[in-house]
Design a protein around this motif. Structure first.
Motif, PDB file in Angstrom:
ATOM      1  N   PHE A  38       1.060  -0.937  -0.206  1.00  0.00           N
ATOM      2  CA  PHE A  38       0.255  -0.121  -0.255  1.00  0.00           C
ATOM      3  C   PHE A  38       1.046   1.225   0.244  1.00  0.00           C
ATOM      4  O   PHE A  38       1.034   1.506  -0.607  1.00  0.00           O
ATOM      5  N   MET A  39       1.745   1.434   1.148  1.00  0.00           N
ATOM      6  CA  MET A  39       2.534   2.427   0.392  1.00  0.00           C
ATOM      7  C   MET A  39       3.480   2.694  -0.467  1.00  0.00           C
ATOM      8  O   MET A  39       4.075   3.507  -0.689  1.00  0.00           O
ATOM      9  N   SER A  66       2.582   4.618  -3.707  1.00  0.00           N
ATOM     10  CA  SER A  66       2.265   5.942  -4.928  1.00  0.00           C
ATOM     11  C   SER A  66       3.334   6.808  -3.176  1.00  0.00           C
ATOM     12  O   SER A  66       2.417   6.430  -1.757  1.00  0.00           O
ATOM     13  N   GLU A  67       3.521   7.807  -3.239  1.00  0.00           N
ATOM     14  CA  GLU A  67       4.543   8.819  -2.426  1.00  0.00           C
ATOM     15  C   GLU A  67       2.872   9.277  -2.114  1.00  0.00           C
ATOM     16  O   GLU A  67       3.235   9.843  -0.591  1.00  0.00           O
ATOM     17  N   GLU A  68       1.622   9.639  -2.127  1.00  0.00           N
ATOM     18  CA  GLU A  68       1.022  10.197  -1.374  1.00  0.00           C
ATOM     19  C   GLU A  68       0.352  10.085  -0.751  1.00  0.00           C
ATOM     20  O   GLU A  68       0.084   9.938   0.937  1.00  0.00           O
ATOM     21  N   ILE A  69       0.657   8.330  -0.799  1.00  0.00           N
ATOM     22  CA  ILE A  69      -0.456   7.399   0.658  1.00  0.00           C
ATOM     23  C   ILE A  69       0.763   7.127   0.968  1.00  0.00           C
ATOM     24  O   ILE A  69       0.590   7.073   2.183  1.00  0.00           O
ATOM     25  N   HIS A  72     -10.992   9.216   8.423  1.00  0.00           N
ATOM     26  CA  HIS A  72      -9.889   9.757   6.927  1.00  0.00           C
ATOM     27  C   HIS A  72     -10.691  11.053   6.400  1.00  0.00           C
ATOM     28  O   HIS A  72      -9.281  10.903   5.836  1.00  0.00           O
ATOM     29  N   ARG A  73     -11.790  11.566   6.890  1.00  0.00           N
ATOM     30  CA  ARG A  73     -12.112  12.768   5.565  1.00  0.00           C
ATOM     31  C   ARG A  73     -11.328  13.185   6.804  1.00  0.00           C
ATOM     32  O   ARG A  73      -9.952  14.217   6.012  1.00  0.00           O
ATOM     33  N   GLU A  74     -10.721  13.592   7.856  1.00  0.00           N
ATOM     34  CA  GLU A  74      -9.979  14.537   8.283  1.00  0.00           C
ATOM     35  C   GLU A  74      -8.105  13.948   8.347  1.00  0.00           C
ATOM     36  O   GLU A  74      -7.184  14.897   7.764  1.00  0.00           O
ATOM     37  N   LEU A  75      -7.980  12.936   7.201  1.00  0.00           N
ATOM     38  CA  LEU A  75      -6.569  12.682   7.007  1.00  0.00           C
ATOM     39  C   LEU A  75      -6.735  12.873   6.066  1.00  0.00           C
ATOM     40  O   LEU A  75      -5.497  12.232   4.897  1.00  0.00           O
ATOM     41  N   GLY A  76      -7.432  12.931   5.201  1.00  0.00           N
ATOM     42  CA  GLY A  76      -7.014  13.511   3.656  1.00  0.00           C
ATOM     43  C   GLY A  76      -7.413  12.298   2.434  1.00  0.00           C
ATOM     44  O   GLY A  76      -6.251  12.287   1.261  1.00  0.00           O
ATOM     45  N   ILE A  77      -8.256  10.805   2.696  1.00  0.00           N
ATOM     46  CA  ILE A  77      -7.829  10.389   2.356  1.00  0.00           C
ATOM     47  C   ILE A  77      -9.135  10.772   0.880  1.00  0.00           C
ATOM     48  O   ILE A  77      -9.961  10.431   1.172  1.00  0.00           O
ATOM     49  N   THR A  78      -8.771   9.951  -0.066  1.00  0.00           N
ATOM     50  CA  THR A  78      -9.566  10.514  -1.479  1.00  0.00           C
ATOM     51  C   THR A  78     -10.386   8.869  -2.237  1.00  0.00           C
ATOM     52  O   THR A  78      -9.756   7.981  -1.275  1.00  0.00           O
ATOM     53  N   GLY A  79     -11.391   8.861  -2.708  1.00  0.00           N
ATOM     54  CA  GLY A  79     -11.959   8.067  -3.494  1.00  0.00           C
ATOM     55  C   GLY A  79     -10.835   7.025  -3.777  1.00  0.00           C
ATOM     56  O   GLY A  79     -10.927   6.183  -3.775  1.00  0.00           O
ATOM     57  N   ASP A 135      -9.852   2.155  -3.691  1.00  0.00           N
ATOM     58  CA  ASP A 135      -9.365   1.570  -4.932  1.00  0.00           C
ATOM     59  C   ASP A 135      -8.137   0.388  -4.557  1.00  0.00           C
ATOM     60  O   ASP A 135      -7.944  -0.387  -5.099  1.00  0.00           O
ATOM     61  N   VAL A 136      -6.891   1.254  -4.763  1.00  0.00           N
ATOM     62  CA  VAL A 136      -5.397   1.254  -4.140  1.00  0.00           C
ATOM     63  C   VAL A 136      -5.583   0.776  -3.353  1.00  0.00           C
ATOM     64  O   VAL A 136      -4.672  -0.642  -3.068  1.00  0.00           O
ATOM     65  N   TRP A 137      -5.988   0.859  -1.652  1.00  0.00           N
ATOM     66  CA  TRP A 137      -5.889  -0.025  -0.874  1.00  0.00           C
ATOM     67  C   TRP A 137      -6.286  -1.575  -0.735  1.00  0.00           C
ATOM     68  O   TRP A 137      -5.868  -2.499  -0.693  1.00  0.00           O
ATOM     69  N   LEU A 138      -8.069  -1.422  -1.401  1.00  0.00           N
ATOM     70  CA  LEU A 138      -8.715  -3.186  -1.755  1.00  0.00           C
ATOM     71  C   LEU A 138      -7.683  -4.058  -2.443  1.00  0.00           C
ATOM     72  O   LEU A 138      -7.555  -5.233  -2.098  1.00  0.00           O
ATOM     73  N   GLU A 139      -7.154  -2.749  -3.926  1.00  0.00           N
ATOM     74  CA  GLU A 139      -5.683  -3.810  -4.248  1.00  0.00           C
ATOM     75  C   GLU A 139      -4.847  -4.599  -3.607  1.00  0.00           C
ATOM     76  O   GLU A 139      -4.355  -5.686  -4.338  1.00  0.00           O
ATOM     77  N   CYS A 140      -4.310  -3.400  -2.793  1.00  0.00           N
ATOM     78  CA  CYS A 140      -3.163  -4.574  -2.198  1.00  0.00           C
ATOM     79  C   CYS A 140      -3.649  -5.037  -1.345  1.00  0.00           C
ATOM     80  O   CYS A 140      -2.973  -6.130  -0.949  1.00  0.00           O
ATOM     81  N   LEU A 141      -4.736  -4.636  -0.590  1.00  0.00           N
ATOM     82  CA  LEU A 141      -5.436  -5.875   0.307  1.00  0.00           C
ATOM     83  C   LEU A 141      -5.250  -7.127  -0.547  1.00  0.00           C
ATOM     84  O   LEU A 141      -4.646  -8.266   0.380  1.00  0.00           O
ATOM     85  N   MET A 142      -5.775  -7.169  -1.377  1.00  0.00           N
ATOM     86  CA  MET A 142      -6.148  -8.420  -2.201  1.00  0.00           C
ATOM     87  C   MET A 142      -4.842  -9.175  -2.003  1.00  0.00           C
ATOM     88  O   MET A 142      -5.299 -10.709  -2.573  1.00  0.00           O
ATOM     89  N   ALA A 143      -4.361  -8.483  -2.945  1.00  0.00           N
ATOM     90  CA  ALA A 143      -2.992  -9.121  -3.114  1.00  0.00           C
ATOM     91  C   ALA A 143      -2.295  -9.815  -1.701  1.00  0.00           C
ATOM     92  O   ALA A 143      -1.341 -10.744  -1.955  1.00  0.00           O
TER      93      ALA A 143
END
Length: 132
Positions: free
Chosen positions: A28-29, A32-35, A81-88, A92-100
């Motif tokens: 997950f990390m 992207s640099e943003e994550i 998540h909103r406070e942390l600036g988590i975007t929509g 998708d990336v979270w789920l992709e990394c989790l499933m991997a």
């Protein structure tokens, strides 16, 4: 076994492997640099325990009525998540990394297990995405 039970059983197998959370967070990390920036100064061991609890909460919420306690708890997670600036798109990336990570760490992984994870987590992800 229903999909929620298949999800929980798979999650237990994953959590029983010591590197499951490390693998997930590395993926997950590394996405992207943003994550990666979202996790600066984060205790990843503690964050892994929070994630495990959150996954179980999402499973409970998926099987609950909209006014259930699990959905109220989901609102708290969403606000954080909103406070942390988590975007929509990050979901998708979270789920992709989790499933991997699940694919790599659940020795009984199958297409049916993948479906169980996706269908169990979808309501919670959609809930959070709509509110962030």
């Amino acid at each position: 076994m229903n999909r929620a039970d298949a999800f929980r059983t798979s999650l237990k197998r994953c959590l029983a492997t010591p590197d499951f959370m490390k693998d997930f967070y590395a993926r997950f990390m590394g996405s992207s640099e943003e994550i990666r920036a979202k996790f600066v100064n984060t205790d990843l061991e503690r964050q892994g325990r929070i994630l495990a609890d959150s996954l179980l909460l999402m499973a409970t919420a998926a099987q609950s009525a909209p006014e259930a306690i699990a959905w109220r708890e989901m609102k708290h997670i969403t606000l954080r998540h909103r406070e942390l600036g988590i975007t929509g798109p990050m979901y998708d990336v979270w789920l992709e990394c989790l499933m991997a990570a699940v694919t790599a760490h659940d020795p009984e992984f199958s297409p049916e297990i993948a479906t169980a994870w996706h269908e169990t987590l979808r309501p919670g992800i959609e809930f959070m995405r709509a509110r962030t």
